[in-house]
Design an enzyme around this catalytic site. Structure first.
Site, PDB file in Angstrom:
ATOM      1  N   GLU A 105      60.826 -90.324   2.878  1.00 21.03           N
ATOM      2  CA  GLU A 105      59.706 -89.653   2.213  1.00 21.03           C
ATOM      3  C   GLU A 105      59.157 -90.494   1.061  1.00 21.03           C
ATOM      4  OE1 GLU A 105      60.725 -85.611   1.008  1.00 21.03           O
ATOM      5  OE2 GLU A 105      62.058 -85.431   2.715  1.00 21.03           O
TER       6      GLU A 105
ATOM      7  N   ARG B  19      61.818 -70.275   7.511  1.00 20.62           N
ATOM      8  CA  ARG B  19      60.978 -70.784   8.587  1.00 20.62           C
ATOM      9  C   ARG B  19      61.475 -70.219   9.914  1.00 20.62           C
ATOM     10  NH1 ARG B  19      62.100 -76.443   8.957  1.00 20.62           N
ATOM     11  NH2 ARG B  19      61.296 -76.655   6.874  1.00 20.62           N
TER      12      ARG B  19
ATOM     13  N   ASP C 119      62.008 -82.270   9.147  1.00 24.92           N
ATOM     14  CA  ASP C 119      61.223 -81.077   9.521  1.00 24.92           C
ATOM     15  C   ASP C 119      59.737 -81.410   9.726  1.00 24.92           C
ATOM     16  OD1 ASP C 119      60.810 -81.375   6.768  1.00 24.92           O
ATOM     17  OD2 ASP C 119      61.456 -79.347   6.227  1.00 24.92           O
ATOM     18  N   THR C 120      59.163 -82.237   8.857  1.00 26.29           N
ATOM     19  CA  THR C 120      57.741 -82.581   9.027  1.00 26.29           C
ATOM     20  C   THR C 120      57.505 -83.337  10.335  1.00 26.29           C
ATOM     21  OG1 THR C 120      57.939 -84.661   7.814  1.00 26.29           O
ATOM     22  CG2 THR C 120      57.382 -82.717   6.517  1.00 26.29           C
TER      23      THR C 120
ATOM     24  N   SER D  22      68.036 -78.392  -0.333  1.00 23.67           N
ATOM     25  CA  SER D  22      66.988 -78.916   0.534  1.00 23.67           C
ATOM     26  C   SER D  22      65.920 -77.856   0.691  1.00 23.67           C
ATOM     27  CB  SER D  22      67.543 -79.315   1.898  1.00 23.67           C
ATOM     28  OG  SER D  22      67.894 -78.163   2.612  1.00 23.67           O
TER      29      SER D  22
ATOM     30  N   GLU E   7      62.872 -89.522  -1.215  1.00 25.04           N
ATOM     31  CA  GLU E   7      64.219 -89.251  -0.696  1.00 25.04           C
ATOM     32  C   GLU E   7      64.216 -89.545   0.801  1.00 25.04           C
ATOM     33  OE1 GLU E   7      65.449 -85.177  -0.669  1.00 25.04           O
ATOM     34  OE2 GLU E   7      63.668 -84.533   0.378  1.00 25.04           O
TER      35      GLU E   7
ATOM     36  N   GLY F 149      63.307 -77.390  -0.817  1.00 24.38           N
ATOM     37  CA  GLY F 149      62.755 -76.896  -2.084  1.00 24.38           C
ATOM     38  C   GLY F 149      63.619 -75.861  -2.790  1.00 24.38           C
TER      39      GLY F 149
HETATM   40  N1  LIG Z   1      58.754 -85.944  -8.724  1.00 23.69           N
HETATM   41  C1  LIG Z   1      57.870 -85.221  -8.024  1.00 23.69           C
HETATM   42  N2  LIG Z   1      56.556 -85.245  -8.330  1.00 23.69           N
HETATM   43  C2  LIG Z   1      55.658 -84.487  -7.644  1.00 23.69           C
HETATM   44  N3  LIG Z   1      55.993 -83.675  -6.633  1.00 23.69           N
HETATM   45  C3  LIG Z   1      57.284 -83.609  -6.282  1.00 23.69           C
HETATM   46  C4  LIG Z   1      58.300 -84.374  -6.956  1.00 23.69           C
HETATM   47  N4  LIG Z   1      59.480 -84.102  -6.391  1.00 23.69           N
HETATM   48  C5  LIG Z   1      59.239 -83.223  -5.398  1.00 23.69           C
HETATM   49  N5  LIG Z   1      57.931 -82.909  -5.334  1.00 23.69           N
HETATM   50  C6  LIG Z   1      57.304 -82.000  -4.350  1.00 23.69           C
HETATM   51  O1  LIG Z   1      58.281 -81.120  -3.823  1.00 23.69           O
HETATM   52  C7  LIG Z   1      58.533 -81.424  -2.438  1.00 23.69           C
HETATM   53  C8  LIG Z   1      60.011 -81.226  -2.105  1.00 23.69           C
HETATM   54  O2  LIG Z   1      60.779 -82.138  -2.854  1.00 23.69           O
HETATM   55  P1  LIG Z   1      62.022 -82.883  -2.195  1.00 23.69           P
HETATM   56  O3  LIG Z   1      61.609 -83.531  -0.940  1.00 23.69           O
HETATM   57  O4  LIG Z   1      62.646 -83.733  -3.233  1.00 23.69           O
HETATM   58  O5  LIG Z   1      62.930 -81.593  -1.950  1.00 23.69           O
HETATM   59  P2  LIG Z   1      63.797 -81.098  -0.766  1.00 23.69           P
HETATM   60  O6  LIG Z   1      64.314 -79.790  -1.256  1.00 23.69           O
HETATM   61  O7  LIG Z   1      64.756 -82.141  -0.420  1.00 23.69           O
HETATM   62  O8  LIG Z   1      62.854 -80.849   0.439  1.00 23.69           O
HETATM   63  P3  LIG Z   1      63.133 -81.169   2.015  1.00 23.69           P
HETATM   64  O9  LIG Z   1      64.557 -80.878   2.297  1.00 23.69           O
HETATM   65  O10 LIG Z   1      62.201 -80.194   2.685  1.00 23.69           O
HETATM   66  O11 LIG Z   1      62.709 -82.573   2.209  1.00 23.69           O
HETATM   67  C9  LIG Z   1      58.033 -82.841  -2.242  1.00 23.69           C
HETATM   68  O12 LIG Z   1      57.737 -83.111  -0.906  1.00 23.69           O
HETATM   69  C10 LIG Z   1      56.811 -82.827  -3.164  1.00 23.69           C
HETATM   70  O13 LIG Z   1      55.715 -82.155  -2.584  1.00 23.69           O
HETATM   71  N1  LIG Z   2      64.350 -79.566   5.328  1.00 21.58           N
HETATM   72  C1  LIG Z   2      65.520 -79.474   6.129  1.00 21.58           C
HETATM   73  C2  LIG Z   2      65.251 -78.635   7.371  1.00 21.58           C
HETATM   74  O1  LIG Z   2      64.148 -78.274   7.674  1.00 21.58           O
HETATM   75  N2  LIG Z   2      66.324 -78.340   8.109  1.00 21.58           N
HETATM   76  C3  LIG Z   2      66.269 -77.500   9.281  1.00 21.58           C
HETATM   77  O2  LIG Z   2      66.324 -76.136   8.887  1.00 21.58           O
HETATM   78  C4  LIG Z   2      67.545 -75.551   9.350  1.00 21.58           C
HETATM   79  C5  LIG Z   2      68.088 -74.529   8.377  1.00 21.58           C
HETATM   80  O3  LIG Z   2      67.237 -73.443   8.403  1.00 21.58           O
HETATM   81  P1  LIG Z   2      67.624 -72.052   7.687  1.00 21.58           P
HETATM   82  O4  LIG Z   2      67.771 -72.369   6.215  1.00 21.58           O
HETATM   83  O5  LIG Z   2      66.467 -71.159   8.002  1.00 21.58           O
HETATM   84  O6  LIG Z   2      68.931 -71.591   8.282  1.00 21.58           O
HETATM   85  C6  LIG Z   2      68.484 -76.709   9.584  1.00 21.58           C
HETATM   86  O7  LIG Z   2      69.538 -76.384  10.449  1.00 21.58           O
HETATM   87  C7  LIG Z   2      67.515 -77.741  10.128  1.00 21.58           C
HETATM   88  O8  LIG Z   2      67.222 -77.514  11.478  1.00 21.58           O
HETATM   89 MG   LIG Z   3      61.900 -83.713   0.882  1.00 22.60          MG
END
Ligand SMILES: Nc1ncnc2c1ncn2[C@@H]1O[C@H](COP(=O)(O)OP(=O)(O)OP(=O)(O)O)[C@@H](O)[C@H]1O
Ligand SMILES: NCC(=O)N[C@@H]1O[C@H](COP(=O)([O-])[O-])[C@@H](O)[C@H]1O
Ligand SMILES: [Mg+2]
Length: 391
Positions: A258, A359, A277-278, A151, A270, A153
């Site tokens: 999303e 963060r 978080d957003t 998650s 997804e 990224g």
């Molecule tokens: N197929 C795609 N095409 C273009 N951009 C993408 C694509 N997949 C992901 N991204 C970019 O990367 C970001 C993070 O991807 P995704 O939400 O799949 O990952 P994540 O690790 O689950 O992030 P989070 O946990 O923060 O939601 C997306 O919000 C988007 O900006």
């Molecule tokens: N995109 C998912 C997300 O934002 N999750 C948030 O970040 C924390 C983990 O932070 P850390 O990696 O700094 O411990 C999680 O516990 C949740 O609050």
């Molecule tokens: Mg995402």
């Protein structure tokens, strides 16, 4: 004495805000995470430190504290144990099925695209470097490669050449969570914007928040704003798709769904079966906020209205290196960005150590437009400085 006992699995910044909402309603809060001093532990009645992927430790914590609700806050949890606990009568939010399917990108993507027919980018799953290269050839370049379990990224790469794809596979596997070296190879979507549609499954039906726009860098969010201006058709489609997937997953609670928006199209990406978080922008933009909504949905309490207070934004405060000895400066200057009619607020998560790009806090701003709220939130975040001691 308490309204209910809630156990958080994962106790980060999202859990802390949820916990504050829960404490305000008189709940007992048990915060669990892999490290002591996690943000939600700072406000909890009790806490437990263990890896959420350790099923035996998870079961022991549940049996010890006997929560009315088990509330996943992070993705990587031993979902087999959650499913067993649910089978024994413990209540898992929103449902063990939702947590199990969304923990892994392969689970939720196949479910959304194949079973529910949602609009998604083209994708393949690969379990070796060669398979990833073959998948990228089919899908076309550039493509995005991510571990199926990760998650914010982590382990994610945009590959532009076949050589990049090989490297990206190794990077994804090195940065995944869990123990399955599997990646998703996704078509790169040239989107106009992306949104999170907070969707609440309540005992009385589905509710939506105004869409949240966000900008991501290195796969993690930097700013989010609400409301996001997107074409009416795209919003309509996003709502239709969100309803479908949330109803299919079952249970009560908030979901962050999303989408990529391209023209009039909403392309499903997804979803999180928990606050997003957003969605931290809702701490200033709407009432109830996403954490209060999650709580009310879980407890079966009424949600007569969701009011947008005004255009708002959030901006993240990131660390730039690893350290366990640091302090904050610039809080006064950050809050001074606020003005009459344009409030600015701040959350510092008080995580005990920093990592590059971890963060550490978030600023919140409301203004006359989403654009100016973003500008204020970014300006305020830029004024908060993390000083690393001894450097
Ligand atoms: N197929 C795609 N095409 C273009 N951009 C993408 C694509 N997949 C992901 N991204 C970019 O990367 C970001 C993070 O991807 P995704 O939400 O799949 O990952 P994540 O690790 O689950 O992030 P989070 O946990 O923060 O939601 C997306 O919000 C988007 O900006
Ligand atoms: N995109 C998912 C997300 O934002 N999750 C948030 O970040 C924390 C983990 O932070 P850390 O990696 O700094 O411990 C999680 O516990 C949740 O609050
Ligand atoms: Mg995402």
């Amino acid at each position: 004495m308490y309204l209910a006992t809630l156990m958080l699995l994962g106790s980060g910044e999202l859990g802390r805000e949820f916990g504050i909402a829960a404490k305000r309603l008189g709940c007992r809060l048990i915060a669990c995470d892999r490290y002591a001093g996690a943000p939600a532990m700072q406000i909890a009645d009790a806490s437990e430190v263990f890896a959420m992927l350790d099923g035996a430790a998870l079961r022991a914590a549940v049996e010890k504290h006997k929560p009315d609700f088990i509330i996943p806050e992070i993705e990587a949890i031993d979902t087999a144990t959650l499913a067993q606990l649910e089978g024994e009568g413990w209540r898992v939010v929103p449902s063990a099925k939702a947590v199990q399917l969304t923990m892994n990108r392969d689970g939720i993507r196949d479910f959304a695209a194949r079973e529910l027919g949602l609009v998604t980018s083209k994708y393949r799953f690969s379990e070796s470097r060669d398979e990833a290269i073959a998948a990228a050839e089919e899908i076309g370049l550039p493509c995005v490669i991510k571990p199926v379990m990760s998650s914010s990224g982590k382990g994610q790469t945009v590959a532009k050449t076949a050589q990049d794809v090989g490297k990206a596979y190794g990077y994804a596997v090195a940065n995944m969570r869990g123990d399955r070296p599997r990646v998703i190879v996704e078509e790169f979507v040239e989107f106009d914007s992306e949104i999170t549609l907070l969707t609440i499954a309540t005992k009385d039906g589905i509710l939506f928040c105004p869409p949240i726009g966000h900008r991501q860098e290195a796969g993690d969010y930097r700013e989010s704003w609400q409301p996001a201006g997107i074409p009416r058709e795209a919003l309509h489609s996003a709502r239709h798709q969100s309803r479908k997937v949330v109803e299919a997953l079952g249970g009560h609670g908030i979901f962050g769904v999303e989408f990529f928006v391209r023209g009039d199209q909403a392309i499903f990406s997804e979803l999180s079966p928990r606050p997003h978080d957003t969605g931290m922008v809702t701490l200033i933009s709407q009432a109830p906020n996403e954490f209060e909504l999650h709580l009310r949905a879980i407890l079966g309490l009424p949600i007569p209205s969701i009011e947008l207070i005004g255009p708002s934004a959030s901006a993240v405060i990131l660390a730039d290196r690893e350290s366990d000895s640091f302090h904050y400066e610039g809080v006064e200057e950050a809050l001074a960005v606020g003005a009459p009619g344009s409030p600015v607020d701040l959350r510092i998560f008080a995580k005990p150590n920093t990592l590059k790009n971890r963060r550490m806090g978030v600023t919140l701003a409301r203004a006359e437009s989403a654009e100016s709220a973003v500008a204020r939130a970014v300006a305020a975040a830029g004024r908060v400085r993390i000083r690393y001691d001894g450097k």
